[in-house]
Design an enzyme around this catalytic site. Sequence first.
Site, PDB file in Angstrom:
ATOM      1  N   ARG A   1     -16.568 -24.030 -14.967  1.00  0.00           N
ATOM      2  CA  ARG A   1     -16.692 -25.202 -15.820  1.00  0.00           C
ATOM      3  C   ARG A   1     -16.608 -24.795 -17.295  1.00  0.00           C
ATOM      4  O   ARG A   1     -16.933 -23.679 -17.649  1.00  0.00           O
ATOM      5  CB  ARG A   1     -18.046 -25.876 -15.600  1.00  0.00           C
ATOM      6  CG  ARG A   1     -18.385 -26.165 -14.156  1.00  0.00           C
ATOM      7  CD  ARG A   1     -19.832 -26.639 -14.062  1.00  0.00           C
ATOM      8  NE  ARG A   1     -20.272 -26.762 -12.679  1.00  0.00           N
ATOM      9  CZ  ARG A   1     -21.521 -27.081 -12.327  1.00  0.00           C
ATOM     10  NH1 ARG A   1     -22.438 -27.297 -13.272  1.00  0.00           N
ATOM     11  NH2 ARG A   1     -21.857 -27.187 -11.056  1.00  0.00           N
TER      12      ARG A   1
ATOM     13  N   ASP B   1     -17.877 -26.581 -21.126  1.00  0.00           N
ATOM     14  CA  ASP B   1     -18.702 -27.643 -21.680  1.00  0.00           C
ATOM     15  C   ASP B   1     -17.917 -28.541 -22.621  1.00  0.00           C
ATOM     16  O   ASP B   1     -16.760 -28.266 -22.952  1.00  0.00           O
ATOM     17  CB  ASP B   1     -19.887 -27.038 -22.435  1.00  0.00           C
ATOM     18  CG  ASP B   1     -20.935 -26.441 -21.514  1.00  0.00           C
ATOM     19  OD1 ASP B   1     -20.998 -26.849 -20.343  1.00  0.00           O
ATOM     20  OD2 ASP B   1     -21.697 -25.574 -21.977  1.00  0.00           O
TER      21      ASP B   1
ATOM     22  N   TYR C   1     -12.871 -14.654 -22.363  1.00  0.00           N
ATOM     23  CA  TYR C   1     -13.160 -15.745 -23.290  1.00  0.00           C
ATOM     24  C   TYR C   1     -12.929 -15.232 -24.706  1.00  0.00           C
ATOM     25  O   TYR C   1     -13.112 -14.046 -24.987  1.00  0.00           O
ATOM     26  CB  TYR C   1     -14.614 -16.212 -23.171  1.00  0.00           C
ATOM     27  CG  TYR C   1     -14.917 -17.063 -21.963  1.00  0.00           C
ATOM     28  CD1 TYR C   1     -14.872 -18.454 -22.042  1.00  0.00           C
ATOM     29  CD2 TYR C   1     -15.268 -16.485 -20.744  1.00  0.00           C
ATOM     30  CE1 TYR C   1     -15.162 -19.248 -20.940  1.00  0.00           C
ATOM     31  CE2 TYR C   1     -15.563 -17.264 -19.638  1.00  0.00           C
ATOM     32  CZ  TYR C   1     -15.507 -18.645 -19.738  1.00  0.00           C
ATOM     33  OH  TYR C   1     -15.793 -19.422 -18.639  1.00  0.00           O
TER      34      TYR C   1
ATOM     35  N   ARG D   1     -21.478 -18.091 -25.505  1.00  0.00           N
ATOM     36  CA  ARG D   1     -21.926 -18.730 -26.739  1.00  0.00           C
ATOM     37  C   ARG D   1     -23.246 -18.145 -27.235  1.00  0.00           C
ATOM     38  O   ARG D   1     -23.466 -18.012 -28.443  1.00  0.00           O
ATOM     39  CB  ARG D   1     -22.046 -20.237 -26.516  1.00  0.00           C
ATOM     40  CG  ARG D   1     -20.695 -20.930 -26.342  1.00  0.00           C
ATOM     41  CD  ARG D   1     -20.844 -22.342 -25.801  1.00  0.00           C
ATOM     42  NE  ARG D   1     -21.627 -23.172 -26.689  1.00  0.00           N
ATOM     43  CZ  ARG D   1     -22.045 -24.395 -26.349  1.00  0.00           C
ATOM     44  NH1 ARG D   1     -21.745 -24.899 -25.149  1.00  0.00           N
ATOM     45  NH2 ARG D   1     -22.767 -25.105 -27.196  1.00  0.00           N
TER      46      ARG D   1
END
Length: 260
Positions: free
Chosen positions: A55, A57, A115, A202
Amino acid sequence: MEKTLQRYKCTLAYDGTGFAGYQVQPGKRTVQLEVEEALSKIHKGQAIRIAASGRTDAGVHARGQVVHFDSALGIPAERWKKALNAMLPDDISILDVIPVDTAFHARFNSIRKEYRYRISLREERDPFLRHYAYHYPYRLDLEAMKEAAQLLTGTHDFTSFCSAKTEVIDRVRTVEEIIFNTNDDELVIQFIGDGFLYNMVRILTGTLLEVGSGRRDPAEMEKILAAKDRVQAGKTAPGHGLYLWKVDYAITTNPGVTFS
């Protein structure tokens, strides 16, 4: 009568700005909903479900998200991309669609993810980057950040670096590399590993920025990891600077299977 179902691996990119996230949520616009609705139209109203590598966000972008779906339609593989892109909105683009073995799973067969987190370091805000890079106009000590990153690479329990809301029990992950790339007034941090927990990239980014701005010592990373306590790590960096860049797999071939 038997129907031959073919599984397809689909790589897509999307601008996360206008989405409440990847996963379907009641009454909200999501990437999964848009792709499944496009597939349903191609299948004359039949509900087609997709499974993703993971997933993302609200506000988070993707350059290489991977999903899979099954279809009994005899559409040639090379035509799937054009058909889906014709049905999808402008903020989603299908990059490729290839037939794969039905044993393939977009999530469970992933062996590596990358990422990237994009940070604008310029003093003034750039309105054209407001949805695509985190504005952080402070001097950073990149050497201190690299020192901290070295302590975060390897196999660790990353409980301190994931959201307290996560339902995952096993929080051991391997971070292979954390790479810092600077270009003019921009910093891009690459995170490469076997998988990442909810909000992990993050939170890692937010903590590294605190190190770079002198609010934390690089050596604190060992203490934070050992604590297994989210409160010990830094703030969660905003979602709009994050990109799911690439997902790697070991198994992608041998198409076709017959179901009754």
